[in-house]
Design a protein around this motif. Sequence first.
Motif, PDB file in Angstrom:
ATOM      1  N   MET A   1       1.047  -1.061   0.269  1.00  0.00           N
ATOM      2  CA  MET A   1      -0.169  -0.061  -0.020  1.00  0.00           C
ATOM      3  C   MET A   1       0.631   1.370   0.064  1.00  0.00           C
ATOM      4  O   MET A   1       0.529   2.089  -0.816  1.00  0.00           O
ATOM      5  N   HIS A   2       1.979   1.336   0.733  1.00  0.00           N
ATOM      6  CA  HIS A   2       2.561   2.564   0.936  1.00  0.00           C
ATOM      7  C   HIS A   2       3.808   2.799   0.349  1.00  0.00           C
ATOM      8  O   HIS A   2       4.147   3.754   0.134  1.00  0.00           O
ATOM      9  N   TRP A   3       4.473   1.653  -0.506  1.00  0.00           N
ATOM     10  CA  TRP A   3       5.456   1.898  -1.258  1.00  0.00           C
ATOM     11  C   TRP A   3       5.444   1.158  -2.630  1.00  0.00           C
ATOM     12  O   TRP A   3       6.042   1.888  -3.635  1.00  0.00           O
ATOM     13  N   LEU A   4       4.968   0.174  -2.658  1.00  0.00           N
ATOM     14  CA  LEU A   4       5.014  -0.304  -4.055  1.00  0.00           C
ATOM     15  C   LEU A   4       3.723   0.305  -5.047  1.00  0.00           C
ATOM     16  O   LEU A   4       4.110   0.724  -6.222  1.00  0.00           O
ATOM     17  N   LEU A   5       2.711   0.491  -4.510  1.00  0.00           N
ATOM     18  CA  LEU A   5       1.408   0.953  -5.257  1.00  0.00           C
ATOM     19  C   LEU A   5       1.776   2.382  -5.766  1.00  0.00           C
ATOM     20  O   LEU A   5       1.566   2.730  -6.934  1.00  0.00           O
TER      21      LEU A   5
ATOM     22  N   MET B   1       4.076   1.913  -8.732  1.00  0.00           N
ATOM     23  CA  MET B   1       3.779   0.820 -10.038  1.00  0.00           C
ATOM     24  C   MET B   1       3.645   1.388 -11.384  1.00  0.00           C
ATOM     25  O   MET B   1       3.811   0.799 -12.502  1.00  0.00           O
ATOM     26  N   ALA B   2       3.242   2.629 -11.538  1.00  0.00           N
ATOM     27  CA  ALA B   2       3.175   3.376 -12.675  1.00  0.00           C
ATOM     28  C   ALA B   2       4.507   3.334 -13.385  1.00  0.00           C
ATOM     29  O   ALA B   2       4.513   3.283 -14.622  1.00  0.00           O
ATOM     30  N   ARG B   3       5.537   3.851 -12.790  1.00  0.00           N
ATOM     31  CA  ARG B   3       6.690   3.666 -13.257  1.00  0.00           C
ATOM     32  C   ARG B   3       7.177   2.474 -13.773  1.00  0.00           C
ATOM     33  O   ARG B   3       7.854   2.335 -14.755  1.00  0.00           O
TER      34      ARG B   3
ATOM     35  N   VAL C   1       3.002  -8.409 -16.708  1.00  0.00           N
ATOM     36  CA  VAL C   1       1.865  -8.299 -15.825  1.00  0.00           C
ATOM     37  C   VAL C   1       2.462  -8.721 -14.491  1.00  0.00           C
ATOM     38  O   VAL C   1       3.037 -10.059 -14.306  1.00  0.00           O
ATOM     39  N   LEU C   2       2.247  -8.062 -13.412  1.00  0.00           N
ATOM     40  CA  LEU C   2       2.509  -8.422 -12.204  1.00  0.00           C
ATOM     41  C   LEU C   2       1.496  -8.699 -11.159  1.00  0.00           C
ATOM     42  O   LEU C   2       0.618  -7.695 -11.009  1.00  0.00           O
ATOM     43  N   GLN C   3       1.330  -9.757 -10.408  1.00  0.00           N
ATOM     44  CA  GLN C   3       0.405  -9.960  -9.376  1.00  0.00           C
ATOM     45  C   GLN C   3       1.097  -9.839  -8.024  1.00  0.00           C
ATOM     46  O   GLN C   3       2.169 -10.101  -7.942  1.00  0.00           O
ATOM     47  N   PHE C   4       0.172  -9.844  -6.852  1.00  0.00           N
ATOM     48  CA  PHE C   4       0.690  -9.752  -5.828  1.00  0.00           C
ATOM     49  C   PHE C   4       0.010 -10.704  -4.843  1.00  0.00           C
ATOM     50  O   PHE C   4      -1.122 -11.294  -4.993  1.00  0.00           O
ATOM     51  N   HIS C   5       0.746 -10.998  -3.972  1.00  0.00           N
ATOM     52  CA  HIS C   5       0.461 -12.116  -2.917  1.00  0.00           C
ATOM     53  C   HIS C   5       0.861 -11.451  -1.667  1.00  0.00           C
ATOM     54  O   HIS C   5       2.066 -11.333  -1.177  1.00  0.00           O
ATOM     55  N   MET C   6      -0.105 -11.191  -0.792  1.00  0.00           N
ATOM     56  CA  MET C   6       0.080 -10.427   0.448  1.00  0.00           C
ATOM     57  C   MET C   6       0.430 -11.337   1.745  1.00  0.00           C
ATOM     58  O   MET C   6      -0.447 -12.339   2.024  1.00  0.00           O
ATOM     59  N   ASN C   7       1.704 -11.374   2.245  1.00  0.00           N
ATOM     60  CA  ASN C   7       2.221 -11.873   3.166  1.00  0.00           C
ATOM     61  C   ASN C   7       3.392 -11.564   3.763  1.00  0.00           C
ATOM     62  O   ASN C   7       4.211 -10.947   2.744  1.00  0.00           O
TER      63      ASN C   7
END
Length: 305
Positions: free
Chosen positions: A102-106, A109-111, A120-126
């Motif tokens: 939430m605070h660093w990657l997103l 991500m536009a860059r 295409v990049l998917q995320f796995h929250m852990n």
Amino acid sequence: MPTPRPSLNALHTFEAVARLRSMTLAAEELCVTHGAVSRQIKTLEDTLGMALLRRTAHASEPTAEGLRLAEGLGAAFGIIDASLEQLQPGPLTLSCSASVLMHWLLPRMARFHARHPQTVLQFHMNYDQIDFIRDKVSVAIRSSVIAAPRDALVRELVTECVGPVCSPDYLATTPIHRSGDLANARLLATRTRPEAWSDWQAAAGLPAAGTPPVPLSPQESYEHFYLLIQAAACGLGVAMVPQMLVQEELRAGRLVAPLGFVPGPRHLQLWVAPHLGRRADILALEKWLAQEMGEMAGTGDLAVP
């Protein structure tokens, strides 16, 4: 007379039960009924002529023989899955904590998409340990205090800088010019890192020689960093946070860092699945992450309070 060989389906079923310690959970993972799992286990035990599981009211624990078999099967199925993924690679999946996402990657991500529009990049929250094959994860961002999988390719990213932050309004009512002023502040932390304030004191070299120690204990703890950051932005107190998680809030003026940041005891690592280390999209992501974190470290507002 040849030794009877158990079916691959029965072995696969047993590995799932032994790993999950539950026929019910194994049935859910394999998308079959509980009865089908039970029959496969009975067939396997009959074929081998030995008990592999001890059934209790709440679990299915492997016997000593079952544990040895389960360990070998887990390694074997892992090799099979990795071999298949090399032939038919799954989507590029990055595992990280919800706070980092939430605070660093997103916000960045536009860059990444501008530089790699076809990826295409998917995320796995852990934020804990993972199994690359089971969790279908390609790479993971983790703190150095978490043990990486034995076969992971580990890349060092950046030292984590930490410091206290609060809202401008809170600072106006509770001035903080030096570390001693924190004794009058309401301190906030997370349950995932209860030692954050003492870690910061040690990293900042506090207390100074000849100065009596000022114990810093949080008055309130939150479940995750993103809740902690929101609490600080709402004026509820002073939060001890990694700098990387509050850069956008600092830039926008929602938070201030009255004592700056110092390099803490942790550093961030990138774990790469060993069978995917040469994939072009993973190499591109790894390079981009290293560049972004390098720029972040180069512009850090470091201070020794």
